[in-house]
Design a protein around this motif. Structure first.
Motif, short mmCIF file in Angstrom:
data_model
loop_
_atom_site.label_atom_id
_atom_site.label_comp_id
_atom_site.label_asym_id
_atom_site.label_seq_id
_atom_site.Cartn_x
_atom_site.Cartn_y
_atom_site.Cartn_z
N ALA A 135 3.38 10.76 3.30
CA ALA A 135 3.99 11.45 2.15
C ALA A 135 4.40 12.87 2.52
O ALA A 135 5.47 13.34 2.11
CB ALA A 135 3.02 11.46 0.97
N HIS A 167 -2.32 7.73 8.03
CA HIS A 167 -2.83 8.02 6.69
C HIS A 167 -1.65 8.17 5.74
O HIS A 167 -0.63 8.79 6.06
CB HIS A 167 -3.66 9.31 6.70
N GLN A 168 -1.78 7.61 4.55
CA GLN A 168 -0.70 7.66 3.56
C GLN A 168 -0.34 9.10 3.21
O GLN A 168 0.83 9.43 2.99
CB GLN A 168 -1.11 6.90 2.30
N ALA A 169 -1.34 9.97 3.16
CA ALA A 169 -1.07 11.37 2.83
C ALA A 169 -0.18 12.02 3.87
O ALA A 169 0.69 12.84 3.54
CB ALA A 169 -2.39 12.15 2.70
N SER A 195 2.62 6.83 -6.75
CA SER A 195 1.70 7.78 -7.38
C SER A 195 2.11 9.22 -7.11
O SER A 195 1.72 10.13 -7.83
CB SER A 195 0.26 7.56 -6.89
N GLU A 196 2.93 9.40 -6.06
CA GLU A 196 3.46 10.73 -5.72
C GLU A 196 4.85 10.94 -6.34
O GLU A 196 5.56 11.86 -5.98
CB GLU A 196 3.54 10.88 -4.20
N LYS A 226 2.44 1.67 -3.45
CA LYS A 226 1.44 2.14 -4.42
C LYS A 226 1.19 3.63 -4.27
O LYS A 226 1.17 4.37 -5.26
CB LYS A 226 0.14 1.36 -4.24
N TYR A 227 1.02 4.08 -3.03
CA TYR A 227 0.71 5.49 -2.81
C TYR A 227 1.91 6.38 -3.14
O TYR A 227 1.77 7.39 -3.85
CB TYR A 227 0.27 5.73 -1.36
N ASP A 250 0.83 -1.21 0.00
CA ASP A 250 0.00 0.00 0.00
C ASP A 250 0.87 1.26 0.00
O ASP A 250 0.57 2.23 -0.70
CB ASP A 250 -0.93 0.02 1.22
#
Length: 224
Positions: A109, A104-106, A22-23, A18-19, A15
């Motif tokens: 990041a 949270h992935q955000a 995308s960044e 993947k995240y 996960d």
């Protein structure tokens, strides 16, 4: 930017990959202590995400080894162990940040981005060097207020050069930065030459001065 994810929970690691992919981060993973040690010995990373509980060893031991090697990789501890003593130990051993699971992935990041800015670019979101302006958040490059279109690898190279200004970077180091583990699969580093050549051409055509120097027989240097 290159990230090493040291995490034994396979689905969580997937996960995160993947995240972050995308960044526009390039991600590698290590699922246990021994894989992690092999990677930190062999490669350099912009940021390492480090779980403390690993099969075969302790994440804090990895952190201690990074310190002994005088590695400059940024480290964010990600662990379900939220005890204050673990956080304090990790930070004392040189970790840059601590994020407790679940997260949270955000947020992850954002913390990675903040760490890289802090380490390489004096905490600034915008890098200005003479006529060149790079907005890290927007991932845009401007030369004298004119937009410069770069591929992802050219953009990564530009940031890598600027983050290591006035240092000679070998073709091997550039190949490893661009391709990570896969760099060893190439018989030569002609793909590095091609990306650097295109970056230099685009900068020159935009009117930016020739700060990217070729150090013959060695590599390249961003000289400013």
């Amino acid at each position: 930017m290159k990230i090493l994810i040291i995490e034994d929970e396979t689905e969580l690691a997937k996960d995160i990959v993947k995240y972050l992919s995308s960044e526009h981060y390039r991600c590698e993973t290590a699922g246990d202590y021994h894989q992690a040690m092999e990677k930190i010995y062999a490669y350099e990373y912009d940021c390492i995400l480090l779980d403390l509980m690993l099969p075969g060893g302790d994440g804090l031991t990895i952190l201690d080894e990074l310190k002994k090697q005088n590695k400059q990789d940024g480290v964010i501890i990600i662990s379900a162990k939220n005890a204050i003593e673990d956080k304090v130990k990790g930070l004392k051993l040189g970790a840059d940040d601590y994020l407790a699971k679940p997260f949270h992935q955000a947020e992850l990041a954002a913390r990675i981005e903040s760490l890289i800015r802090r380490k390489q670019f004096d905490s600034s979101n915008v890098i200005i060097q003479n006529e060149l302006t790079i907005d890290i958040n927007a991932k845009t490059v401007m030369v004298d207020d004119q937009s410069l279109s770069l591929t992802k690898k050219e953009y990564d190279l530009l940031l890598f050069f600027i983050g290591n200004k006035n240092r000679v970077l070998s073709k091997g180091a550039l190949a490893e930065h661009l391709s990570g583990d896969f760099a060893d699969m190439f018989d030569n580093h002609s793909f590095v030459y091609a990306h650097v050549k295109n970056l230099k051409r685009k900068l020159k055509e935009s009117g930016y001065a020739d700060y990217l120097k070729t150090v013959y027989g060695t590599g390249y240097k961003w000289e400013i």
